[in-house]
Design a protein around this motif. Structure first.
Motif, PDB file in Angstrom:
ATOM      1  N   GLN A 145      15.849 -10.686 -17.732  1.00 38.36           N
ATOM      2  CA  GLN A 145      16.081  -9.450 -17.271  1.00 38.36           C
ATOM      3  C   GLN A 145      15.463  -9.283 -15.799  1.00 38.36           C
ATOM      4  O   GLN A 145      14.326  -9.380 -15.584  1.00 38.36           O
ATOM      5  CB  GLN A 145      15.408  -8.274 -18.266  1.00 38.36           C
ATOM      6  CG  GLN A 145      15.584  -6.767 -17.839  1.00 38.36           C
ATOM      7  CD  GLN A 145      14.709  -6.021 -18.740  1.00 38.36           C
ATOM      8  OE1 GLN A 145      14.191  -6.403 -19.416  1.00 38.36           O
ATOM      9  NE2 GLN A 145      14.954  -4.628 -18.351  1.00 38.36           N
ATOM     10  N   VAL A 146      16.334  -8.567 -14.801  1.00 41.55           N
ATOM     11  CA  VAL A 146      16.065  -8.424 -13.462  1.00 41.55           C
ATOM     12  C   VAL A 146      15.014  -7.284 -13.461  1.00 41.55           C
ATOM     13  O   VAL A 146      15.298  -6.082 -13.934  1.00 41.55           O
ATOM     14  CB  VAL A 146      16.994  -8.387 -12.609  1.00 41.55           C
ATOM     15  CG1 VAL A 146      16.571  -7.968 -11.180  1.00 41.55           C
ATOM     16  CG2 VAL A 146      17.811  -9.699 -12.698  1.00 41.55           C
ATOM     17  N   GLN A 147      14.005  -7.253 -12.814  1.00 42.31           N
ATOM     18  CA  GLN A 147      13.010  -6.327 -12.322  1.00 42.31           C
ATOM     19  C   GLN A 147      12.501  -6.254 -10.996  1.00 42.31           C
ATOM     20  O   GLN A 147      12.043  -7.371 -10.436  1.00 42.31           O
ATOM     21  CB  GLN A 147      11.935  -6.310 -13.444  1.00 42.31           C
ATOM     22  CG  GLN A 147      11.847  -5.708 -14.742  1.00 42.31           C
ATOM     23  CD  GLN A 147      10.765  -5.637 -15.556  1.00 42.31           C
ATOM     24  OE1 GLN A 147       9.969  -6.312 -15.697  1.00 42.31           O
ATOM     25  NE2 GLN A 147      10.540  -4.360 -16.218  1.00 42.31           N
ATOM     26  N   LEU A 148      12.543  -5.025 -10.431  1.00 46.39           N
ATOM     27  CA  LEU A 148      11.806  -5.002  -9.157  1.00 46.39           C
ATOM     28  C   LEU A 148      10.589  -3.801  -9.456  1.00 46.39           C
ATOM     29  O   LEU A 148      10.918  -2.989  -9.829  1.00 46.39           O
ATOM     30  CB  LEU A 148      12.948  -4.301  -7.986  1.00 46.39           C
ATOM     31  CG  LEU A 148      14.011  -5.086  -7.861  1.00 46.39           C
ATOM     32  CD1 LEU A 148      14.786  -4.324  -6.883  1.00 46.39           C
ATOM     33  CD2 LEU A 148      13.486  -6.560  -7.272  1.00 46.39           C
ATOM     34  N   VAL A 149       9.298  -4.125  -9.030  1.00 48.20           N
ATOM     35  CA  VAL A 149       8.093  -3.372  -9.334  1.00 48.20           C
ATOM     36  C   VAL A 149       7.603  -3.145  -8.025  1.00 48.20           C
ATOM     37  O   VAL A 149       6.968  -4.068  -7.571  1.00 48.20           O
ATOM     38  CB  VAL A 149       7.367  -3.938 -10.445  1.00 48.20           C
ATOM     39  CG1 VAL A 149       6.201  -3.066 -10.578  1.00 48.20           C
ATOM     40  CG2 VAL A 149       8.129  -4.366 -11.651  1.00 48.20           C
ATOM     41  N   GLU A 150       7.481  -1.915  -7.789  1.00 48.69           N
ATOM     42  CA  GLU A 150       6.709  -1.378  -6.583  1.00 48.69           C
ATOM     43  C   GLU A 150       5.386  -1.211  -6.858  1.00 48.69           C
ATOM     44  O   GLU A 150       4.889  -0.546  -7.904  1.00 48.69           O
ATOM     45  CB  GLU A 150       7.554  -0.290  -6.102  1.00 48.69           C
ATOM     46  CG  GLU A 150       8.649  -0.360  -5.597  1.00 48.69           C
ATOM     47  CD  GLU A 150       9.868   0.189  -6.428  1.00 48.69           C
ATOM     48  OE1 GLU A 150      11.106   0.583  -6.005  1.00 48.69           O
ATOM     49  OE2 GLU A 150       9.511   0.181  -7.894  1.00 48.69           O
ATOM     50  N   SER A 151       4.636  -1.303  -5.676  1.00 42.11           N
ATOM     51  CA  SER A 151       3.218  -1.146  -5.983  1.00 42.11           C
ATOM     52  C   SER A 151       2.630  -0.884  -4.524  1.00 42.11           C
ATOM     53  O   SER A 151       3.319  -1.094  -3.698  1.00 42.11           O
ATOM     54  CB  SER A 151       2.468  -2.038  -6.476  1.00 42.11           C
ATOM     55  OG  SER A 151       2.080  -3.254  -5.760  1.00 42.11           O
ATOM     56  N   GLY A 152       1.475   0.021  -4.460  1.00 46.27           N
ATOM     57  CA  GLY A 152       0.845   0.214  -3.323  1.00 46.27           C
ATOM     58  C   GLY A 152       1.110   1.760  -2.486  1.00 46.27           C
ATOM     59  O   GLY A 152       0.521   2.052  -1.776  1.00 46.27           O
ATOM     60  N   GLY A 153       1.599   2.369  -3.307  1.00 40.67           N
ATOM     61  CA  GLY A 153       1.757   3.708  -3.095  1.00 40.67           C
ATOM     62  C   GLY A 153       0.463   4.787  -3.355  1.00 40.67           C
ATOM     63  O   GLY A 153      -0.514   3.945  -3.850  1.00 40.67           O
ATOM     64  N   GLY A 154       0.449   5.869  -2.969  1.00 41.39           N
ATOM     65  CA  GLY A 154      -0.899   6.418  -2.937  1.00 41.39           C
ATOM     66  C   GLY A 154      -1.015   7.799  -2.072  1.00 41.39           C
ATOM     67  O   GLY A 154      -0.209   8.152  -1.366  1.00 41.39           O
ATOM     68  N   LEU A 155      -2.431   8.330  -1.994  1.00 44.30           N
ATOM     69  CA  LEU A 155      -2.510   9.472  -1.057  1.00 44.30           C
ATOM     70  C   LEU A 155      -3.055   8.998   0.189  1.00 44.30           C
ATOM     71  O   LEU A 155      -4.033   8.352   0.074  1.00 44.30           O
ATOM     72  CB  LEU A 155      -3.292  10.589  -1.936  1.00 44.30           C
ATOM     73  CG  LEU A 155      -3.665  11.656  -1.051  1.00 44.30           C
ATOM     74  CD1 LEU A 155      -2.454  12.622  -0.702  1.00 44.30           C
ATOM     75  CD2 LEU A 155      -4.610  12.642  -1.919  1.00 44.30           C
ATOM     76  N   VAL A 156      -2.680   9.402   1.332  1.00 42.19           N
ATOM     77  CA  VAL A 156      -3.350   8.958   2.568  1.00 42.19           C
ATOM     78  C   VAL A 156      -3.392  10.218   3.602  1.00 42.19           C
ATOM     79  O   VAL A 156      -2.304  10.839   3.395  1.00 42.19           O
ATOM     80  CB  VAL A 156      -2.663   7.562   2.955  1.00 42.19           C
ATOM     81  CG1 VAL A 156      -1.163   8.030   3.490  1.00 42.19           C
ATOM     82  CG2 VAL A 156      -3.429   7.366   4.454  1.00 42.19           C
ATOM     83  N   GLN A 157      -4.422  10.144   4.414  1.00 39.37           N
ATOM     84  CA  GLN A 157      -4.254  11.198   5.425  1.00 39.37           C
ATOM     85  C   GLN A 157      -3.076  10.921   6.485  1.00 39.37           C
ATOM     86  O   GLN A 157      -2.827   9.722   6.767  1.00 39.37           O
ATOM     87  CB  GLN A 157      -5.709  11.333   5.929  1.00 39.37           C
ATOM     88  CG  GLN A 157      -6.408  12.119   5.138  1.00 39.37           C
ATOM     89  CD  GLN A 157      -7.904  12.380   5.766  1.00 39.37           C
ATOM     90  OE1 GLN A 157      -8.244  11.872   6.820  1.00 39.37           O
ATOM     91  NE2 GLN A 157      -8.443  13.666   5.115  1.00 39.37           N
TER      92      GLN A 157
END
Length: 125
Positions: free
Chosen positions: A1-13
């Motif tokens: 099964q093909v998966q693309l998993v994003e990470s690194g987002g968040g809250l920043v000024q």
């Protein structure tokens, strides 16, 4: 099964930086173009950046040129988006996408076959 998993987002000024990653599994994308798109509340999904199979050709939306950098590590099957000088208008869910059997860049949503689930980026003023 093909998966693309994003990470690194968040809250920043505003003025800050974030680095998004997209880890692919189930298939190698070393021969395919890949890209980042984003969708803000109440708006359509829009193109952010794209990169060709080898990483030596890139394309950016005018709104992020000079601030964002797309890159890839084919050995790790991973796509990146370095975001600097962030603005409140960059707030959105960011999606990683991969083309299928096409090595070149593309700013067209329908040119991408595989999509991640998205990661939230929020920029406060």
């Amino acid at each position: 099964q093909v998966q693309l998993v994003e990470s690194g987002g968040g809250l920043v000024q505003a003025g800050g930086s974030l680095r998004l990653s997209c880890a692919a599994s189930g298939r190698t994308f070393s021969g395919d173009g890949m890209g980042w798109f984003r969708q803000a509340p109440g708006k359509e999904r829009e193109f952010v950046a794209s990169i060709n199979w080898s990483g030596d050709s890139t394309s950016y939306a005018d709104s992020v040129k000079g601030r964002f950098t797309i890159s890839r590590d084919n050995a790790r099957n991973t796509l990146y988006l370095q975001m600097n000088s962030l603005k409140p208008e960059d707030t959105a869910v960011y999606y990683c996408a991969a083309r299928r059997y096409s090595a070149v860049v593309s700013a067209v949503i329908r040119g991408y076959h595989y999509w991640g689930q998205g990661t939230q980026v929020t920029v406060s003023s």
